[in-house]
Write a protein that holds these residues in place. Structure first.
Motif, PDB file in Angstrom:
ATOM      1  N   UNK A  75       0.833  -1.208   0.000  1.00  0.00           N
ATOM      2  CA  UNK A  75       0.000   0.000   0.000  1.00  0.00           C
ATOM      3  C   UNK A  75       0.865   1.254   0.000  1.00  0.00           C
ATOM      4  N   UNK A  76       1.970   1.215   0.754  1.00  0.00           N
ATOM      5  CA  UNK A  76       2.878   2.363   0.783  1.00  0.00           C
ATOM      6  C   UNK A  76       3.397   2.697  -0.603  1.00  0.00           C
ATOM      7  N   UNK A  77       3.828   1.647  -1.325  1.00  0.00           N
ATOM      8  CA  UNK A  77       4.437   1.919  -2.622  1.00  0.00           C
ATOM      9  C   UNK A  77       3.420   2.449  -3.617  1.00  0.00           C
ATOM     10  N   UNK A  78       2.187   1.921  -3.573  1.00  0.00           N
ATOM     11  CA  UNK A  78       1.144   2.460  -4.447  1.00  0.00           C
ATOM     12  C   UNK A  78       0.904   3.940  -4.123  1.00  0.00           C
ATOM     13  N   UNK A  79       0.816   4.224  -2.803  1.00  0.00           N
ATOM     14  CA  UNK A  79       0.591   5.617  -2.392  1.00  0.00           C
ATOM     15  C   UNK A  79       1.726   6.524  -2.801  1.00  0.00           C
ATOM     16  N   UNK A  80       2.974   6.082  -2.570  1.00  0.00           N
ATOM     17  CA  UNK A  80       4.130   6.907  -2.961  1.00  0.00           C
ATOM     18  C   UNK A  80       4.114   7.175  -4.460  1.00  0.00           C
ATOM     19  N   UNK A  81       3.732   6.147  -5.229  1.00  0.00           N
ATOM     20  CA  UNK A  81       3.693   6.312  -6.682  1.00  0.00           C
ATOM     21  C   UNK A  81       2.698   7.397  -7.066  1.00  0.00           C
ATOM     22  N   UNK A  82       1.517   7.377  -6.418  1.00  0.00           N
ATOM     23  CA  UNK A  82       0.513   8.398  -6.764  1.00  0.00           C
ATOM     24  C   UNK A  82       0.972   9.792  -6.363  1.00  0.00           C
ATOM     25  N   UNK A  83       1.608   9.914  -5.181  1.00  0.00           N
ATOM     26  CA  UNK A  83       2.080  11.236  -4.764  1.00  0.00           C
ATOM     27  C   UNK A  83       3.225  11.694  -5.667  1.00  0.00           C
ATOM     28  N   UNK A  84       4.138  10.760  -5.957  1.00  0.00           N
ATOM     29  CA  UNK A  84       5.250  11.099  -6.849  1.00  0.00           C
ATOM     30  C   UNK A  84       4.727  11.576  -8.191  1.00  0.00           C
ATOM     31  N   UNK A  85       3.602  11.001  -8.629  1.00  0.00           N
ATOM     32  CA  UNK A  85       3.060  11.383  -9.943  1.00  0.00           C
ATOM     33  C   UNK A  85       2.754  12.879  -9.974  1.00  0.00           C
ATOM     34  N   UNK A  86       2.343  13.439  -8.829  1.00  0.00           N
ATOM     35  CA  UNK A  86       2.048  14.876  -8.814  1.00  0.00           C
ATOM     36  C   UNK A  86       3.333  15.685  -8.976  1.00  0.00           C
ATOM     37  N   UNK A  87       4.411  15.225  -8.334  1.00  0.00           N
ATOM     38  CA  UNK A  87       5.696  15.901  -8.534  1.00  0.00           C
ATOM     39  C   UNK A  87       6.136  15.781  -9.985  1.00  0.00           C
ATOM     40  N   UNK A  88       5.825  14.639 -10.580  1.00  0.00           N
ATOM     41  CA  UNK A  88       6.188  14.424 -11.988  1.00  0.00           C
ATOM     42  C   UNK A  88       5.432  15.387 -12.893  1.00  0.00           C
ATOM     43  N   UNK A  89       4.144  15.641 -12.588  1.00  0.00           N
ATOM     44  CA  UNK A  89       3.392  16.617 -13.391  1.00  0.00           C
ATOM     45  C   UNK A  89       4.156  17.936 -13.446  1.00  0.00           C
ATOM     46  N   UNK A  90       4.631  18.381 -12.262  1.00  0.00           N
ATOM     47  CA  UNK A  90       5.351  19.655 -12.213  1.00  0.00           C
ATOM     48  C   UNK A  90       6.651  19.575 -13.002  1.00  0.00           C
ATOM     49  N   UNK A  91       7.368  18.470 -12.856  1.00  0.00           N
ATOM     50  CA  UNK A  91       8.619  18.321 -13.589  1.00  0.00           C
ATOM     51  C   UNK A  91       8.348  18.330 -15.085  1.00  0.00           C
ATOM     52  N   UNK A  92       7.244  17.674 -15.496  1.00  0.00           N
ATOM     53  CA  UNK A  92       6.901  17.619 -16.914  1.00  0.00           C
ATOM     54  C   UNK A  92       6.617  19.017 -17.442  1.00  0.00           C
ATOM     55  N   UNK A  93       5.791  19.778 -16.720  1.00  0.00           N
ATOM     56  CA  UNK A  93       5.500  21.143 -17.177  1.00  0.00           C
ATOM     57  C   UNK A  93       6.784  21.959 -17.216  1.00  0.00           C
ATOM     58  N   UNK A  94       7.647  21.755 -16.209  1.00  0.00           N
ATOM     59  CA  UNK A  94       8.905  22.492 -16.165  1.00  0.00           C
ATOM     60  C   UNK A  94       9.796  22.140 -17.352  1.00  0.00           C
ATOM     61  N   UNK A  95       9.866  20.863 -17.678  1.00  0.00           N
ATOM     62  CA  UNK A  95      10.698  20.430 -18.814  1.00  0.00           C
ATOM     63  C   UNK A  95      10.105  20.906 -20.137  1.00  0.00           C
ATOM     64  N   UNK A  96       8.752  20.839 -20.264  1.00  0.00           N
ATOM     65  CA  UNK A  96       8.104  21.344 -21.481  1.00  0.00           C
ATOM     66  C   UNK A  96       8.464  22.815 -21.678  1.00  0.00           C
ATOM     67  N   UNK A  97       8.463  23.575 -20.562  1.00  0.00           N
ATOM     68  CA  UNK A  97       8.764  25.004 -20.693  1.00  0.00           C
ATOM     69  C   UNK A  97      10.210  25.250 -21.104  1.00  0.00           C
ATOM     70  N   UNK A  98      11.119  24.351 -20.713  1.00  0.00           N
ATOM     71  CA  UNK A  98      12.526  24.549 -21.082  1.00  0.00           C
ATOM     72  C   UNK A  98      12.834  23.993 -22.468  1.00  0.00           C
ATOM     73  N   UNK A  99      12.379  22.751 -22.728  1.00  0.00           N
ATOM     74  CA  UNK A  99      12.830  22.076 -23.953  1.00  0.00           C
ATOM     75  C   UNK A  99      11.772  21.940 -25.058  1.00  0.00           C
ATOM     76  N   UNK A 100      10.479  22.121 -24.767  1.00  0.00           N
ATOM     77  CA  UNK A 100       9.482  21.947 -25.829  1.00  0.00           C
ATOM     78  C   UNK A 100       8.416  23.011 -25.734  1.00  0.00           C
ATOM     79  N   UNK A 101       8.866  24.229 -25.574  1.00  0.00           N
ATOM     80  CA  UNK A 101       7.991  25.362 -25.348  1.00  0.00           C
ATOM     81  C   UNK A 101       7.365  25.840 -26.663  1.00  0.00           C
ATOM     82  N   UNK A 102       6.058  25.645 -26.894  1.00  0.00           N
ATOM     83  CA  UNK A 102       5.462  26.017 -28.195  1.00  0.00           C
ATOM     84  C   UNK A 102       5.554  27.517 -28.477  1.00  0.00           C
ATOM     85  N   UNK A 103       5.466  28.326 -27.418  1.00  0.00           N
ATOM     86  CA  UNK A 103       5.534  29.769 -27.620  1.00  0.00           C
ATOM     87  C   UNK A 103       6.934  30.181 -28.069  1.00  0.00           C
ATOM     88  N   UNK A 104       7.944  29.600 -27.428  1.00  0.00           N
ATOM     89  CA  UNK A 104       9.331  29.856 -27.810  1.00  0.00           C
ATOM     90  C   UNK A 104       9.568  29.423 -29.252  1.00  0.00           C
TER      91      UNK A 104
END
Lengths: 93, 93, 93, 93, 93, 93, 93, 93, 93, 93, 93, 93, 93, 93
Positions: free
Chosen positions: F54-83
């Protein structure tokens, strides 16, 4: 932006902020008082009469603080001496 | 940006902020009161009548504070004396 | 940036902020109420009927505060008297 | 920076802030409700049915507040009356 | 700094802030839910099935709020109607 | 300070703030979840398997939220449509 | 203050703030996890193996979030695509 | 205020803020970890060896986060690529 | 306000803020550690040796974080590379 | 407002803020340590010697952090290298 | 914006803020006092007389602090010496 | 606004803020220490001598931090080297 | 905006803020003191005399702090030396 | 806005803020000390003499911190060296 306008703006903003800010603590205080009253009633149903009476006196005093804010807020909207002075001045002119 | 516009802007912002700010404490206070009522009911089901009655009186008083904010907010949108004065002034001119 | 634009901007921002700000406390309050209801149910399953009824009355009152904010927010977007005045003025001109 | 641009900017920022701000309390409230449900289930497994039902009703009401914010956010992006007015005005001209 | 640039800037900042702000509460809420699930499991291992199921439903509902923010953030980056309008306008011109 | 520069600046700042802000809650949530897992393990060593899963499933779901932020951050640096749009525009010109 | 300078400034500030901000929550989370591990060890020394293993997995996941921030911070200092673009542009010119 | 000066200023401020901000959480986290270690030692002196070892591993991991901030701070003062670029540029010119 | 002055100002302010900010958490952390040590000593006087030793190791590690801030602060006042560069530049010129 | 004045101002403000800010945490930390020492003394009067000794070592270490701030503050007032440089420069000139 | 207007504005804003700010603590303090009185009554109904008397004395002292704020607020609106001076000056002129 | 004035202003403000800010933590810390001393005295009246002595040593150390702030504040008002320099300079000139 | 006006404004604002800010802590402190007095009375009705006396001494000392703020506030409104100086100066001239 | 005015303004504001800010912590600290004294009296009425004496010593030390702020505040209003210098300068001139 003449004097009339500026004073109207300040009165509007201050009236809203005063009651908005002034509603925070009374509401929290009353929530707390009601909350403890319920706990006390559950714990000592026989003292219900004393508890309820003390609760209502307390709520009245806390509510009075919220009323102070409402009064200042209403004075600023409907009986603002500075506004009256400026309007009188503007009309007399 | 003439007087009419400025006063309209202030009224809009203040109306929103007043009810937005004024909803915080009553909602928290009521949440707390309801919450304790439920605990008390579970602890002393026999006193359900007294508890429920005290709860509703308390909720009414807390709700009244939220209503003060709603009233000021509505006055600022639909019965704003400063707005009326400026509109009358602008029309009369 | 004429009057129409400025009022539109203020209405948009205020509408968003009002509901955004106004959602904080009701959600926390309801979370607390639901949370205690569950604890109470687990502690006193026999009183489930009274607890559930009190919970729903309480949630309704807390939800009503969120509704006030939503109403002010919707008024500012779809039935804004200041906007209507300015549009009418702009059109009539 | 003409009117169209300014209104677009405000709508973008407000839409983001509204849902960003509006997600805080519901998520915390739901976290609390779910959390207590689990404690209650562990304490009184026999009442699982009542607990789960009450939990889902409560989650639905809290989620509804998050939905209000999402709705206002979506209205500002896809059905913004002020934007439509300005676009129509700009096109008609 | 023409219109295209300004709208691009706002979209970038808002997209980042929305998901950044919107990740706070869901992560805390899920942390709390998972945390209580573990306590409950340790306390009542026999109810593991009910607890786990309720946990997953709850996590799904909390995660949905984070998803709302991600969706608004992605709409602002990849399907922004205001950006499309301005680009179309700039191209058509 | 032409368009290219301004968009680059915004992307840099937003990327940093997004991941910086987005790391707060997941880290706290995970800290809490891990912390409770350890308490539970100490209290009920026999349920270690269920708890850990149960811990690992929970950690995975919480980590996924951090990943969302990392993804948006990476999109803004390396795949920014406006840029990309601005660069293409600047080059094509 | 030409483009090169501005982007350099932003990169410096953002790099510092990102790791500075991003170090708060992981450090607190790890402090909490380690802290509970020690309590658990003192309470159930026999489960030391399981506890230590779970602790290290948890620390690794929390540390990974701090690493995300460090990575973004390092990318902004040493592998910044916007900086490279501007330098290349400035040199090519 | 030429480019060299501005970049120097930013580097100085950011270096200070980064380590200043980055020292908060690790110090609190370590304080917590040490604090619990002492409680655990007092409660279970026989497990002193395991507790001390786990404590030191944990302190090392938390300290590593403070080190990240110190490293970024030192890079900004003594091995700043942007500074080097500007100095080289200024000298070469 | 020439370059020399500006850099001097920044260095002064940053040096003060860094140590001022950096003293908060270590002092709190040490206060907590010492505090628990005293509780533990009162609870288990026989383990005084282990407790004191662990306390001093812990205090040393927390103090080290305060030292990092002091070091950066002193570097900014007495061994500031940017200041040296500007002074050299100003003198050489 | 020449260079001398500006640097004097910054030194004054920073000196005050540094010690003002730097006094917060040590005072709280010492308050906590003293507080726990008293509790421990009341609980275990026999260990008074060990407790008092550990307390004084701890207070000394926490006080040292306040001293760091006082030292930086005094350096900025009475042995400020930047001030000396500017004064020398102004005098020499 | 002549002197009369500016002083009127300051008086309006300060009057509102003073009572708004000054209502926070008394309301919370009274809420706490009432709350404890109810708990005490439930715990020791025989001491109701002493408790109620002490409560009322305490509420009176706390209320007096709110009254101070109301008094200052009213002085600023209706007996403001600075306003009187400026009005007299303006009229005499 | 010549140099003398500006430095006087900064000294006044900083002196006030330093002691104002610097009084927060010592007062809280002493309040806590006194508070625990009273609890300890009530719990272990026989150790009154040791407790009182430790309390006074602790209060002295905490008070010393408030004194540091008072000293810096007084230096800024009555023995300010920067003020003296500027006055001397102004007089000499 | 001549000197008289500016000083009047500052005095008005400062007077309001001083008492508004200065009412927070005394009200909270008194609320806490009264609250504990009530608990103590319920717990030990026989010590009512000592408790009440100590309570009143304590309330008097806390109230004295609120009085300090009221005094400063009143001095600024009715016996302001700076205002008197400026008025005298303006009149004399 | 000449020098005299500016210094008067700063003195007024700083005097108010200093005592306003400086009243927070002593009032809270005294509230806490009084509060614990009452609890201790109820718990151990026999030690009333020692408790009361320790309480008064403690209140005196905490009050002294509030006095420091009042003193600085009064110095700024009635014995301000900077004001005296400027007045003397203005008069002499």
């Amino acid at each position: 932006m003449n004097s009339t306008t500026v004073i109207a703006i300040c009165s509007i903003i201050t009236a809203g902020v005063t009651i908005g800010l002034g509603s925070i603590a009374p509401a929290l205080g009353e929530g707390r008082a009601v909350s403890t009253a319920l706990t006390s009633l559950a714990q000592q149903p026989d003292a219900a009469k004393t508890i309820t009476r003390t609760l209502f006196v307390g709520l009245a005093m806390i509510e009075s603080i919220a009323i102070y804010c409402l009064v200042v807020s209403m004075i600023l909207i409907f009986a603002n001496p500075f506004w009256n002075h400026v309007i009188a001045h503007a009309t007399g002119k």
